[in-house]
Design a protein around this motif. Structure first.
Motif, short mmCIF file in Angstrom:
data_model
loop_
_atom_site.label_atom_id
_atom_site.label_comp_id
_atom_site.label_asym_id
_atom_site.label_seq_id
_atom_site.Cartn_x
_atom_site.Cartn_y
_atom_site.Cartn_z
N ASP A 47 -30.92 3.40 -0.20
CA ASP A 47 -31.21 4.32 0.91
C ASP A 47 -29.99 4.52 1.80
O ASP A 47 -29.68 5.63 2.22
N PHE A 48 -29.30 3.42 2.09
CA PHE A 48 -28.09 3.46 2.91
C PHE A 48 -27.03 4.33 2.24
O PHE A 48 -26.41 5.19 2.87
N GLN A 49 -26.87 4.12 0.93
CA GLN A 49 -25.86 4.87 0.18
C GLN A 49 -26.21 6.36 0.13
O GLN A 49 -25.33 7.21 0.29
N LYS A 50 -27.48 6.69 -0.06
CA LYS A 50 -27.90 8.09 -0.11
C LYS A 50 -27.57 8.82 1.19
O LYS A 50 -27.11 9.95 1.18
N ALA A 51 -27.82 8.15 2.32
CA ALA A 51 -27.54 8.77 3.62
C ALA A 51 -26.04 9.06 3.77
O ALA A 51 -25.65 10.14 4.25
N LEU A 52 -25.22 8.12 3.36
CA LEU A 52 -23.78 8.31 3.48
C LEU A 52 -23.27 9.38 2.51
O LEU A 52 -22.41 10.19 2.87
N THR A 54 -24.97 11.91 1.36
CA THR A 54 -25.43 13.22 1.83
C THR A 54 -24.45 13.80 2.85
O THR A 54 -24.09 14.98 2.78
N LYS A 55 -24.00 12.97 3.76
CA LYS A 55 -23.03 13.44 4.76
C LYS A 55 -21.73 13.85 4.07
O LYS A 55 -21.14 14.88 4.41
N GLY A 56 -21.28 13.08 3.09
CA GLY A 56 -20.06 13.42 2.35
C GLY A 56 -20.20 14.73 1.60
O GLY A 56 -19.25 15.53 1.54
N GLU A 57 -21.38 14.96 1.01
CA GLU A 57 -21.62 16.21 0.29
C GLU A 57 -21.60 17.40 1.25
O GLU A 57 -21.09 18.47 0.90
N GLU A 58 -22.13 17.22 2.45
CA GLU A 58 -22.10 18.28 3.45
C GLU A 58 -20.66 18.61 3.84
O GLU A 58 -20.29 19.78 3.97
N MET A 59 -19.84 17.58 3.99
CA MET A 59 -18.43 17.79 4.32
C MET A 59 -17.72 18.54 3.19
O MET A 59 -16.92 19.45 3.44
N SER A 60 -18.02 18.18 1.95
CA SER A 60 -17.39 18.83 0.79
C SER A 60 -17.83 20.29 0.69
O SER A 60 -17.01 21.17 0.38
N GLN A 90 -5.66 23.53 8.46
CA GLN A 90 -6.99 23.05 8.85
C GLN A 90 -7.77 22.58 7.62
O GLN A 90 -8.42 21.53 7.66
N LEU A 91 -7.69 23.33 6.54
CA LEU A 91 -8.39 22.94 5.30
C LEU A 91 -7.81 21.63 4.74
O LEU A 91 -8.56 20.77 4.26
N GLU A 92 -6.50 21.48 4.80
CA GLU A 92 -5.87 20.24 4.32
C GLU A 92 -6.31 19.05 5.18
O GLU A 92 -6.54 17.96 4.67
N ALA A 93 -6.44 19.28 6.49
CA ALA A 93 -6.91 18.21 7.38
C ALA A 93 -8.35 17.83 7.05
O ALA A 93 -8.71 16.64 7.06
N GLU A 94 -9.18 18.83 6.75
CA GLU A 94 -10.57 18.56 6.36
C GLU A 94 -10.61 17.76 5.05
O GLU A 94 -11.41 16.83 4.91
N GLN A 95 -9.74 18.11 4.10
CA GLN A 95 -9.69 17.39 2.83
C GLN A 95 -9.27 15.94 3.05
O GLN A 95 -9.85 15.03 2.47
N THR A 96 -8.30 15.72 3.91
CA THR A 96 -7.86 14.36 4.24
C THR A 96 -9.00 13.59 4.91
O THR A 96 -9.20 12.41 4.62
N ALA A 97 -9.75 14.25 5.78
CA ALA A 97 -10.88 13.60 6.45
C ALA A 97 -11.95 13.20 5.43
O ALA A 97 -12.54 12.12 5.54
N ILE A 98 -12.17 14.04 4.43
CA ILE A 98 -13.16 13.71 3.40
C ILE A 98 -12.69 12.49 2.60
O ILE A 98 -13.48 11.59 2.31
N GLN A 99 -11.42 12.45 2.26
CA GLN A 99 -10.89 11.30 1.52
C GLN A 99 -11.01 10.02 2.34
O GLN A 99 -11.39 8.97 1.81
N SER A 100 -10.72 10.10 3.62
CA SER A 100 -10.87 8.94 4.49
C SER A 100 -12.33 8.51 4.59
O SER A 100 -12.64 7.32 4.59
N TYR A 101 -13.21 9.49 4.66
CA TYR A 101 -14.64 9.20 4.73
C TYR A 101 -15.10 8.49 3.46
O TYR A 101 -15.86 7.53 3.52
N VAL A 105 -16.82 4.92 3.26
CA VAL A 105 -18.14 4.76 2.65
C VAL A 105 -18.12 3.62 1.64
O VAL A 105 -19.04 2.79 1.61
N ARG A 106 -17.09 3.58 0.79
CA ARG A 106 -17.00 2.50 -0.19
C ARG A 106 -17.00 1.14 0.50
O ARG A 106 -17.68 0.21 0.08
N LYS A 107 -16.25 1.02 1.59
CA LYS A 107 -16.19 -0.24 2.32
C LYS A 107 -17.53 -0.56 2.97
O LYS A 107 -18.00 -1.70 2.92
N GLN A 108 -18.15 0.44 3.58
CA GLN A 108 -19.44 0.22 4.23
C GLN A 108 -20.50 -0.22 3.23
O GLN A 108 -21.29 -1.13 3.51
#
Length: 169
Positions: A47-52, A54-60, A90-101, A105-108
Protein backbone atom coordinates in the motif's frame (compact mmCIF):
# COMPACT_ATOMS: atom_id res chain seq x y z
CA UNK A 1 52.94 -45.62 27.60
CA UNK A 2 50.82 -43.94 30.25
CA UNK A 3 50.85 -40.66 28.22
CA UNK A 4 49.75 -42.47 25.07
CA UNK A 5 46.88 -44.11 26.92
CA UNK A 6 45.79 -40.76 28.39
CA UNK A 7 46.01 -39.14 24.95
CA UNK A 8 43.89 -41.92 23.43
CA UNK A 9 41.28 -41.60 26.19
CA UNK A 10 41.18 -37.81 25.73
CA UNK A 11 40.88 -38.22 21.95
CA UNK A 12 38.04 -40.71 22.29
CA UNK A 13 36.25 -38.37 24.72
CA UNK A 14 36.52 -35.48 22.25
CA UNK A 15 35.33 -37.65 19.35
CA UNK A 16 32.46 -38.95 21.47
CA UNK A 17 31.35 -35.47 22.46
CA UNK A 18 31.52 -34.24 18.87
CA UNK A 19 29.43 -37.11 17.57
CA UNK A 20 26.88 -36.63 20.36
CA UNK A 21 26.02 -33.11 19.24
CA UNK A 22 22.52 -32.59 17.90
CA UNK A 23 21.77 -30.71 14.72
CA UNK A 24 18.47 -29.28 13.58
CA UNK A 25 17.16 -27.83 10.37
CA UNK A 26 14.48 -25.34 9.49
CA UNK A 27 13.18 -23.82 6.28
CA UNK A 28 13.38 -20.16 7.28
CA UNK A 29 11.52 -18.97 4.18
CA UNK A 30 8.57 -21.30 4.78
CA UNK A 31 8.43 -20.20 8.41
CA UNK A 32 8.25 -16.53 7.41
CA UNK A 33 5.60 -17.30 4.77
CA UNK A 34 3.49 -19.02 7.44
CA UNK A 35 3.48 -15.96 9.69
CA UNK A 36 0.42 -13.67 9.51
CA UNK A 37 2.61 -10.78 10.70
CA UNK A 38 4.76 -11.09 7.56
CA UNK A 39 1.66 -11.08 5.36
CA UNK A 40 0.40 -7.95 7.15
CA UNK A 41 3.79 -6.27 6.72
CA UNK A 42 3.81 -7.15 3.01
CA UNK A 43 0.34 -5.64 2.60
CA UNK A 44 1.36 -2.43 4.40
CA UNK A 45 4.49 -2.18 2.27
CA UNK A 46 2.50 -2.75 -0.92
CA UNK A 47 0.00 0.00 0.00
CA UNK A 48 2.85 2.37 0.89
CA UNK A 49 4.60 1.61 -2.40
CA UNK A 50 1.41 2.11 -4.45
CA UNK A 51 0.88 5.58 -2.97
CA UNK A 52 4.43 6.62 -3.79
CA UNK A 53 4.31 5.15 -7.29
CA UNK A 54 1.03 6.93 -8.02
CA UNK A 55 2.63 10.28 -7.23
CA UNK A 56 5.61 9.40 -9.45
CA UNK A 57 3.30 8.44 -12.31
CA UNK A 58 1.49 11.78 -11.98
CA UNK A 59 4.83 13.59 -12.18
CA UNK A 60 5.80 11.59 -15.28
CA UNK A 61 2.46 12.29 -16.98
CA UNK A 62 2.85 16.01 -16.31
CA UNK A 63 6.36 15.93 -17.78
CA UNK A 64 5.19 14.01 -20.85
CA UNK A 65 2.32 16.46 -21.43
CA UNK A 66 4.69 19.40 -21.00
CA UNK A 67 7.17 17.87 -23.44
CA UNK A 68 4.47 17.27 -26.06
CA UNK A 69 3.26 20.87 -25.65
CA UNK A 70 6.86 22.08 -25.97
CA UNK A 71 7.32 20.14 -29.24
CA UNK A 72 4.05 21.53 -30.60
CA UNK A 73 5.02 25.09 -29.69
CA UNK A 74 8.50 24.59 -31.14
CA UNK A 75 7.05 23.39 -34.45
CA UNK A 76 4.49 26.20 -34.61
CA UNK A 77 7.18 28.85 -34.50
CA UNK A 78 5.01 31.16 -32.34
CA UNK A 79 7.56 31.38 -29.54
CA UNK A 80 10.92 33.09 -29.40
CA UNK A 81 14.07 30.98 -29.02
CA UNK A 82 14.58 32.44 -25.54
CA UNK A 83 11.08 31.36 -24.45
CA UNK A 84 11.62 27.86 -25.89
CA UNK A 85 14.95 27.62 -24.11
CA UNK A 86 13.30 28.63 -20.84
CA UNK A 87 10.61 25.95 -21.26
CA UNK A 88 13.24 23.35 -22.17
CA UNK A 89 15.17 24.17 -18.99
CA UNK A 90 11.94 23.85 -17.01
CA UNK A 91 11.28 20.41 -18.53
CA UNK A 92 14.84 19.30 -17.74
CA UNK A 93 14.38 20.47 -14.14
CA UNK A 94 11.14 18.46 -13.91
CA UNK A 95 12.95 15.39 -15.27
CA UNK A 96 15.70 15.81 -12.67
CA UNK A 97 13.04 16.15 -9.96
CA UNK A 98 11.44 12.90 -11.10
CA UNK A 99 14.79 11.10 -10.97
CA UNK A 100 15.41 12.44 -7.47
CA UNK A 101 11.93 11.37 -6.44
CA UNK A 102 12.53 7.84 -7.76
CA UNK A 103 15.73 7.57 -5.72
CA UNK A 104 13.95 8.87 -2.62
CA UNK A 105 11.11 6.38 -3.17
CA UNK A 106 13.54 3.45 -3.37
CA UNK A 107 15.10 4.53 -0.07
CA UNK A 108 11.74 5.11 1.60
CA UNK A 109 10.50 1.66 0.53
CA UNK A 110 13.71 0.03 1.74
CA UNK A 111 13.50 1.85 5.09
CA UNK A 112 9.81 0.96 5.47
CA UNK A 113 10.52 -2.72 4.66
CA UNK A 114 13.25 -2.80 7.28
CA UNK A 115 11.06 -1.07 9.87
CA UNK A 116 8.19 -3.51 9.27
CA UNK A 117 10.24 -6.72 9.11
CA UNK A 118 12.96 -6.14 11.71
CA UNK A 119 10.75 -6.78 14.77
CA UNK A 120 9.32 -9.90 13.11
CA UNK A 121 12.75 -11.26 12.18
CA UNK A 122 14.08 -10.48 15.67
CA UNK A 123 11.17 -12.43 17.18
CA UNK A 124 11.71 -15.40 14.84
CA UNK A 125 15.46 -15.47 15.45
CA UNK A 126 14.90 -15.34 19.21
CA UNK A 127 12.43 -18.25 18.98
CA UNK A 128 14.95 -20.28 16.96
CA UNK A 129 17.76 -19.51 19.39
CA UNK A 130 15.61 -20.33 22.44
CA UNK A 131 14.37 -23.59 20.91
CA UNK A 132 17.89 -24.65 19.91
CA UNK A 133 19.11 -24.02 23.46
CA UNK A 134 16.11 -25.79 25.04
CA UNK A 135 16.56 -28.86 22.84
CA UNK A 136 20.37 -28.89 23.07
CA UNK A 137 21.15 -28.33 19.40
CA UNK A 138 24.73 -27.45 18.50
CA UNK A 139 23.62 -26.00 15.16
CA UNK A 140 20.43 -25.31 13.27
CA UNK A 141 20.66 -25.19 9.49
CA UNK A 142 18.48 -23.13 7.16
CA UNK A 143 17.20 -25.43 4.41
CA UNK A 144 15.59 -22.65 2.39
CA UNK A 145 18.83 -22.18 0.44
CA UNK A 146 19.25 -24.55 -2.48
CA UNK A 147 21.87 -27.23 -1.76
CA UNK A 148 22.60 -25.77 1.68
CA UNK A 149 22.71 -29.29 3.11
CA UNK A 150 23.64 -32.22 1.00
CA UNK A 151 23.50 -34.75 3.82
CA UNK A 152 22.06 -34.55 7.30
CA UNK A 153 22.18 -37.36 9.80
CA UNK A 154 20.19 -37.20 13.03
CA UNK A 155 18.79 -33.81 12.11
CA UNK A 156 15.46 -32.68 13.49
CA UNK A 157 13.11 -30.35 11.64
CA UNK A 158 12.35 -27.46 13.96
CA UNK A 159 9.67 -25.91 11.76
CA UNK A 160 6.68 -27.24 13.76
CA UNK A 161 8.31 -26.41 17.10
CA UNK A 162 9.24 -22.83 16.12
CA UNK A 163 5.85 -22.34 14.48
CA UNK A 164 4.11 -23.38 17.70
CA UNK A 165 6.43 -21.20 19.77
CA UNK A 166 5.49 -18.20 17.62
CA UNK A 167 1.79 -19.04 17.96
CA UNK A 168 1.29 -19.75 14.24
CA UNK A 169 -1.55 -22.14 13.45
Amino acid sequence: MKKITLALVALLAVIGSVSAQKYGHLNYGNLLNAMPAVKDADKQLEDFQKALVTKGEEMSTKLKDGYLAFLKDQQSGNFSPAKLQERQAQLEAEQTAIQSYEEAVRKQISDKREALLKPILDRVNKAIEDTAKEKGFAMVFDTSSFNAILFAKDSEDLFPVIKAKLGIQ
